[in-house]
Design a protein around this motif. Structure first.
Motif, short mmCIF file in Angstrom:
data_model
loop_
_atom_site.label_atom_id
_atom_site.label_comp_id
_atom_site.label_asym_id
_atom_site.label_seq_id
_atom_site.Cartn_x
_atom_site.Cartn_y
_atom_site.Cartn_z
N GLU A 168 6.78 -0.49 6.37
CA GLU A 168 7.52 0.02 5.21
C GLU A 168 9.02 0.08 5.49
N ARG A 169 9.40 0.38 6.73
CA ARG A 169 10.83 0.39 7.07
C ARG A 169 11.42 -1.01 6.98
N VAL A 170 10.68 -2.00 7.47
CA VAL A 170 11.14 -3.38 7.38
C VAL A 170 11.20 -3.83 5.92
N TRP A 204 0.81 -1.22 0.00
CA TRP A 204 0.00 0.00 0.00
C TRP A 204 0.84 1.26 0.00
N ARG A 205 1.91 1.23 0.78
CA ARG A 205 2.71 2.45 0.95
C ARG A 205 4.18 2.16 0.68
N ASP A 206 4.93 3.21 0.43
CA ASP A 206 6.37 3.13 0.29
C ASP A 206 6.99 4.05 1.33
N TYR A 228 11.67 -3.83 -7.71
CA TYR A 228 10.61 -2.87 -7.98
C TYR A 228 9.62 -2.90 -6.81
N TRP A 229 9.02 -1.75 -6.54
CA TRP A 229 8.05 -1.63 -5.45
C TRP A 229 6.87 -0.86 -6.00
N TYR A 230 5.74 -1.57 -6.20
CA TYR A 230 4.52 -0.91 -6.69
C TYR A 230 3.67 -0.57 -5.48
#
Length: 170
Positions: free
Chosen positions: A20-22, A8-10, A38-40
């Motif tokens: 997101e940090r992990v 959901w988030r970056d 890649y991170w969608y």
């Protein structure tokens, strides 16, 4: 190898948190090993459509109602990925049914009663119900989680294959 994280988030999203940090640490480790990562993720006000962050190509598109469809459209234009990671922060991306490659589900915790802490009735009840239904739907998909307690909760929901990779492990 080529990896795709669906989340959901970056890290640059104003409401990103510990998950997101992990996730960033895991993905950065893949980049350090020479992999394409890649991170969608969902779009957010002020976020760019695409950017490179710590060697990870971040792609943003859509919101809670449209991001899965935007991700599928983007994915179909890409070179094949070796592994797609479908992160579940309450709702998944349903990637095993559209990515046509190896897929693993990644979950930090089963929300269960947490739904009631953040949402009033009837949303909390619907959230708990859909989570159990989603886990049943994903019962044959391999899962990755950071804790034995989440592994136990997933097993209680019918998930058959759960690997624990503790946070902070290189």
């Amino acid at each position: 190898m080529r990896f795709l994280m669906l989340n959901w988030r970056d890290p640059k999203n104003p409401i990103s948190g510990g998950a997101e940090r992990v996730t960033l640490a895991h993905l950065a480790a893949l980049v350090e090993r020479g992999h394409q990562v890649y991170w969608y993720t969902y779009d957010f006000p002020g976020g760019t459509r695409e950017e490179l962050f710590n060697g990870i190509k971040i792609i943003r598109g859509g919101g809670k109602g449209s991001s899965i469809f935007k991700a599928i459209a983007w994915y179909r234009r890409q070179e094949k990925f070796d592994l797609v990671i479908d992160q579940h922060p309450g709702l998944p991306w349903f990637a095993p049914w559209w990515c046509k490659t190896n897929c693993v589900a990644y979950i930090h915790e089963v929300l269960g009663p947490i739904w009631g802490a953040f949402y009033p009735w009837p949303v909390s009840t619907i959230g708990r119900w859909q989570e159990r239904w989603i886990h049943w739907l994903y019962r044959n998909v391999p899962f990755w989680t950071p804790s034995d307690s989440t592994k136990k909760d997933l097993g209680a929901h019918g998930i058959r294959d759960v690997t624990v990779i503790a946070n902070g492990i290189d």
